[in-house]
Scaffold this motif. Structure first.
Motif, PDB file in Angstrom:
ATOM      1  N   ALA A 145       0.827  -1.211   0.000  1.00 44.14           N
ATOM      2  CA  ALA A 145       0.000   0.000   0.000  1.00 44.14           C
ATOM      3  C   ALA A 145       0.859   1.258   0.000  1.00 44.14           C
ATOM      4  O   ALA A 145       0.547   2.239  -0.684  1.00 44.14           O
ATOM      5  N   VAL A 146       1.942   1.266   0.784  1.00 45.34           N
ATOM      6  CA  VAL A 146       2.834   2.430   0.810  1.00 45.34           C
ATOM      7  C   VAL A 146       3.462   2.639  -0.564  1.00 45.34           C
ATOM      8  O   VAL A 146       3.566   3.783  -1.051  1.00 45.34           O
ATOM      9  N   LYS A 147       3.868   1.558  -1.209  1.00 46.61           N
ATOM     10  CA  LYS A 147       4.458   1.672  -2.551  1.00 46.61           C
ATOM     11  C   LYS A 147       3.438   2.214  -3.553  1.00 46.61           C
ATOM     12  O   LYS A 147       3.779   3.015  -4.441  1.00 46.61           O
ATOM     13  N   PHE A 148       2.176   1.771  -3.398  1.00 41.93           N
ATOM     14  CA  PHE A 148       1.129   2.285  -4.288  1.00 41.93           C
ATOM     15  C   PHE A 148       0.958   3.788  -4.085  1.00 41.93           C
ATOM     16  O   PHE A 148       0.855   4.552  -5.044  1.00 41.93           O
ATOM     17  N   LEU A 149       0.940   4.211  -2.835  1.00 37.57           N
ATOM     18  CA  LEU A 149       0.830   5.650  -2.551  1.00 37.57           C
ATOM     19  C   LEU A 149       2.024   6.400  -3.133  1.00 37.57           C
ATOM     20  O   LEU A 149       1.851   7.454  -3.766  1.00 37.57           O
ATOM     21  N   HIS A 150       3.216   5.880  -2.924  1.00 39.00           N
ATOM     22  CA  HIS A 150       4.427   6.549  -3.397  1.00 39.00           C
ATOM     23  C   HIS A 150       4.378   6.754  -4.913  1.00 39.00           C
ATOM     24  O   HIS A 150       4.751   7.821  -5.432  1.00 39.00           O
ATOM     25  N   VAL A 156       1.815   9.742  -5.763  1.00 38.79           N
ATOM     26  CA  VAL A 156       1.860  10.978  -4.987  1.00 38.79           C
ATOM     27  C   VAL A 156       1.546  12.199  -5.841  1.00 38.79           C
ATOM     28  O   VAL A 156       0.767  13.075  -5.440  1.00 38.79           O
ATOM     29  N   ASP A 157       2.137  12.287  -7.012  1.00 36.15           N
ATOM     30  CA  ASP A 157       1.902  13.458  -7.866  1.00 36.15           C
ATOM     31  C   ASP A 157       0.432  13.562  -8.280  1.00 36.15           C
ATOM     32  O   ASP A 157      -0.139  14.660  -8.324  1.00 36.15           O
ATOM     33  N   SER A 158      -0.188  12.428  -8.574  1.00 39.61           N
ATOM     34  CA  SER A 158      -1.598  12.433  -8.955  1.00 39.61           C
ATOM     35  C   SER A 158      -2.478  12.839  -7.776  1.00 39.61           C
ATOM     36  O   SER A 158      -3.440  13.598  -7.934  1.00 39.61           O
ATOM     37  N   LEU A 159      -2.152  12.344  -6.589  1.00 38.71           N
ATOM     38  CA  LEU A 159      -2.905  12.714  -5.401  1.00 38.71           C
ATOM     39  C   LEU A 159      -2.781  14.207  -5.122  1.00 38.71           C
ATOM     40  O   LEU A 159      -3.742  14.864  -4.721  1.00 38.71           O
ATOM     41  N   PRO A 167      14.002  15.182  -1.932  1.00 36.67           N
ATOM     42  CA  PRO A 167      14.750  13.916  -2.017  1.00 36.67           C
ATOM     43  C   PRO A 167      14.763  13.154  -0.692  1.00 36.67           C
ATOM     44  O   PRO A 167      14.651  11.916  -0.680  1.00 36.67           O
ATOM     45  N   LYS A 168      14.861  13.898   0.406  1.00 36.90           N
ATOM     46  CA  LYS A 168      14.865  13.258   1.727  1.00 36.90           C
ATOM     47  C   LYS A 168      13.525  12.579   2.001  1.00 36.90           C
ATOM     48  O   LYS A 168      13.478  11.427   2.473  1.00 36.90           O
ATOM     49  N   TYR A 169      12.427  13.268   1.697  1.00 36.06           N
ATOM     50  CA  TYR A 169      11.098  12.706   1.951  1.00 36.06           C
ATOM     51  C   TYR A 169      10.810  11.568   0.972  1.00 36.06           C
ATOM     52  O   TYR A 169      10.138  10.592   1.321  1.00 36.06           O
ATOM     53  N   ASP A 170      11.302  11.690  -0.241  1.00 35.16           N
ATOM     54  CA  ASP A 170      11.135  10.634  -1.233  1.00 35.16           C
ATOM     55  C   ASP A 170      11.845   9.358  -0.778  1.00 35.16           C
ATOM     56  O   ASP A 170      11.295   8.256  -0.884  1.00 35.16           O
ATOM     57  N   ARG A 171      13.048   9.523  -0.252  1.00 38.87           N
ATOM     58  CA  ARG A 171      13.796   8.380   0.266  1.00 38.87           C
ATOM     59  C   ARG A 171      13.078   7.761   1.453  1.00 38.87           C
ATOM     60  O   ARG A 171      13.022   6.536   1.600  1.00 38.87           O
ATOM     61  N   PHE A 172      12.482   8.613   2.292  1.00 41.87           N
ATOM     62  CA  PHE A 172      11.750   8.113   3.459  1.00 41.87           C
ATOM     63  C   PHE A 172      10.593   7.212   3.019  1.00 41.87           C
ATOM     64  O   PHE A 172      10.408   6.112   3.546  1.00 41.87           O
ATOM     65  N   LEU A 173       9.805   7.684   2.044  1.00 41.55           N
ATOM     66  CA  LEU A 173       8.678   6.880   1.577  1.00 41.55           C
ATOM     67  C   LEU A 173       9.147   5.588   0.923  1.00 41.55           C
ATOM     68  O   LEU A 173       8.542   4.527   1.116  1.00 41.55           O
ATOM     69  N   LYS A 174      10.227   5.665   0.172  1.00 40.77           N
ATOM     70  CA  LYS A 174      10.742   4.463  -0.475  1.00 40.77           C
ATOM     71  C   LYS A 174      11.196   3.443   0.569  1.00 40.77           C
ATOM     72  O   LYS A 174      10.875   2.250   0.480  1.00 40.77           O
ATOM     73  N   ASP A 175      11.934   3.905   1.561  1.00 39.35           N
ATOM     74  CA  ASP A 175      12.418   2.992   2.600  1.00 39.35           C
ATOM     75  C   ASP A 175      11.267   2.422   3.418  1.00 39.35           C
ATOM     76  O   ASP A 175      11.300   1.250   3.817  1.00 39.35           O
ATOM     77  N   LEU A 176      10.237   3.242   3.665  1.00 39.59           N
ATOM     78  CA  LEU A 176       9.076   2.744   4.405  1.00 39.59           C
ATOM     79  C   LEU A 176       8.383   1.651   3.608  1.00 39.59           C
ATOM     80  O   LEU A 176       8.002   0.606   4.163  1.00 39.59           O
ATOM     81  N   PRO A 228      -4.478   8.898   2.733  1.00 40.58           N
ATOM     82  CA  PRO A 228      -5.021   9.576   1.544  1.00 40.58           C
ATOM     83  C   PRO A 228      -5.603   8.630   0.500  1.00 40.58           C
ATOM     84  O   PRO A 228      -6.324   9.076  -0.391  1.00 40.58           O
ATOM     85  N   LEU A 229      -5.329   7.328   0.613  1.00 34.61           N
ATOM     86  CA  LEU A 229      -5.828   6.373  -0.377  1.00 34.61           C
ATOM     87  C   LEU A 229      -7.226   5.854  -0.055  1.00 34.61           C
ATOM     88  O   LEU A 229      -7.775   5.056  -0.821  1.00 34.61           O
TER      89      LEU A 229
END
Length: 418
Positions: free
Chosen positions: A37-42, A45-48, A72-81, A143-144
Motif C-alpha cells: 500500500a505504501v508503494k502504491f501511494l508513493h 503521490v503526484d496524482s494525489l 529527495p529526503k522525503y522521497d527516500r523516506f517513503l521508499k524505505d518505508l 489519503p488512499l
C-alpha cells in the motif's frame, strides 16, 4: 503481527491496506500488505497532489510543493518505508505498544500529531509520536481511502476488524477511480453543512446501512460507528467526531428500507437552518447529542415547530406524514420505546376528536407545559370536564418517561398530518 490498535487514524489506515491487498479482515493483513500500500501511494503521490487530496493529511511536506529542497529526503523516506528498510531503534510505539520503533513523527506524516491541543488521540503537549513502522505505514496511506467534506477528510471507524475493512471500501474505490480518471469527482461529499451535523448527514445517508445496495455492511457493528472529519492544514488543525450507537445505525438502515433517507437529510438541513436563523450554535449539536445519547428527538422538534404552531392555531398538519413516520421509527428502533409512542398516539387521536375549541385550548396549554405534574394535571382537568379519556396503561407510559420527551411527543402527535 499487525494489531488492531483502537486509534482511529491507524485502524482506518490498516483497513485501507487490507482493501488494497484484497484482505477481508484486519486480522489477515501482514507487513507485506502495508508495504504494498505504501508503494502504491508513493507511485501516485503526484496524482494525489493534483487531485488536491494530500493537503488534508500532510503539512510542511515537500510532496505538496513546500520546502522543495527537502523532497529527495522525503522521497527516500517513503521508499524505505515501502521497502521495509527504515532504520529502527529501541522503544515502544505510542499507538500499539510494539517494539522496535522507527522514530518520532509529526504532522508532516501523521495528521494532527503534535501540538498542545491538536491531537485527540494522545496525551497533550507532545511534539510528535514515537511510532513503529506498521502504525506509521497505516497512517501514511490514509489519503488512499478517505473522502472529504467541507471540514476536510472524513472516515468511519468501527471496533470490529472485518467490518472496518468494509467501512473504508467505498473510500478506497472512490480514490482509485479518481486516480484512473485523473479527476476528483466523487472524492468530495456534496453536503453544504459543516461540523458534527455534517457528519450526521453523511453517515445517515451511507450505503453501509442500506441492504439494497451492494456496498452495505454484512451486519451492524455491535459497538456502533464513529465518523471523524479532520483537516491538518494551517496552524489550527480541526477535528470533528460523531459516535453513533448500533441502534442509531439500525434506524438509518430502516430509513433506507422504507425510502426515507432523503427526508431525514432534509430534517437535518432544517435543524441547521433553524440554527442559522436563530443564531444558535447549539441546536445542531443538540440533534447530534440526542442521536449519540439515544434520546428522543421530540423536544428539539417541538421547540422548532412551536413558534409556527402558535401563529397558526387552526392548522393541524404541522408534522408531515414522512416526519411522523421517521419519528415513529426512531422511537421504535433507536430508542426501543414503541409502547410509549403508541400510547401517546392513541391519546393524540382522542385529543383531536374533541370539539375544536377544547382541542385547541388543550394543545396550546400542552405546548407551554414542561413538567410531569403539569401534563398529569392537564389530563385530570380535561378528563373531568371535556370528555378526554386516558387509560391507566397510557398514564403509566407517561409517568415512567422523561417528562420533556413525553410532552413533546404528544404535542407533535396532536399536530401531525393524518
Amino acid at each position: 503481527m499487525i494489531l488492531y490498535t483502537g486509534n482511529p487514524f491507524v485502524d482506518v489506515g490498516l483497513a485501507i491496506a487490507a482493501n488494497i491487498g484484497n484482505q477481508a479482515s484486519l486480522s489477515n493483513i501482514s507487513s507485506d500488505d502495508l508495504s504494498k500500500a505504501v508503494k502504491f501511494l508513493h507511485s501516485h503521490v503526484d496524482s494525489l497532489k493534483s487531485l488536491k487530496v494530500l493537503s488534508e493529511f500532510w503539512v510542511n511536506n515537500p510532496f505538496m510543493g513546500i520546502n522543495p529542497e527537502q523532497k529527495p529526503k522525503y522521497d527516500r523516506f517513503l521508499k524505505d518505508l515501502g521497502d521495509q528498510t527504515l532504520a529502527s531503534r529501541s522503544g515502544y510505539c505510542q499507538i500499539c505498544g510494539q517494539s522496535p520503533v522507527v522514530g518520532e513523527t509529526d504532522r508532516c506524516w501523521f495528521p494532527l500529531a503534535a501540538g498542545g491541543d491538536s491531537d485527540p488521540c494522545t496525551l497533550p503537549g507532545l511534539r510528535g509520536k514515537t511510532i513503529c513502522a506498521s502504525c506509521l505505514s497505516a497512517v501514511v496511506i490514509l489519503p488512499l481511502g478517505c473522502r472529504s467534506c467541507k471540514d476536510g477528510a472524513y472516515f468511519i471507524h468501527v471496533a470490529e476488524p472485518d467490518l472496518q475493512v468494509q467501512a473504508v471500501a467505498e473510500g478506497v474505490t472512490t480514490i482509485r477511480i479518481a486516480l484512473a480518471k485523473k479527476a476528483g469527482e466523487g472524492i468530495k461529499h456534496g453536503t453544504a453543512l459543516s461540523g458534527r451535523i455534517a457528519l450526521l448527514e453523511i453517515i445517515s445517508g451511507s450505503d453501509l446501512w442500506d441492504h439494497t445496495q451492494p456496498g452495505h455492511m454484512e451486519q451492524i457493528p455491535r459497538g456502533g460507528a464513529t465518523i471523524i472529519s479532520f483537516t491538518n492544514r494551517g496552524n489550527g488543525p480541526k477535528f470533528n467526531e460523531l459516535h453513533l450507537p448500533a441502534e442509531a445505525l439500525e434506524f438509518f438502515s430502516e430509513l433506507a428500507t422504507v425510502r426515507l433517507r432523503e427526508y431525514f437529510a432534509e430534517w437535518v438541513r432544517k435543524v441547521q437552518k433553524f440554527t442559522n436563523d436563530n443564531k444558535r450554535k447549539d441546536i445542531g449539536d443538540q440533534l447530534c447529542n440526542d442521536v449519540e445519547g439515544r434520546r428522543s428527538l421530540a423536544p428539539l422538534f417541538r421547540a422548532m415547530k412551536k413558534p409556527y404552531i402558535d401563529r397558526h392555531p387552526g392548522e393541524r398538519a404541522h408534522l408531515q406524514k414522512e416526519e411522523l413516520q421517521m419519528l415513529e421509527i426512531y422511537e421504535d428502533i433507536a430508542l426501543r420505546k414503541k409502547n410509549r409512542f403508541d400510547a401517546l398516539q392513541r391519546i393524540a387521536v382522542r385529543v383531536n376528536e374533541m370539539p375544536q375549541s377544547y382541542r385547541d385550548s388543550f394543545v396550546k396549554r400542552l405546548g407551554s407545559t414542561g413538567t410531569k405534574e403539569g401534563i398529569l394535571g392537564l389530563f385530570k382537568e380535561y378528563c373531568k370536564r371535556k370528555r378526554l379519556a386516558v387509560t391507566s396503561e397510557e398514564l403509566r407510559a407517561i409517568d415512567s418517561s422523561n417528562a420533556s420527551e413525553a410532552i413533546s411527543l404528544l404535542y407533535l402527535l396532536c399536530n401531525a398530518e393524518e
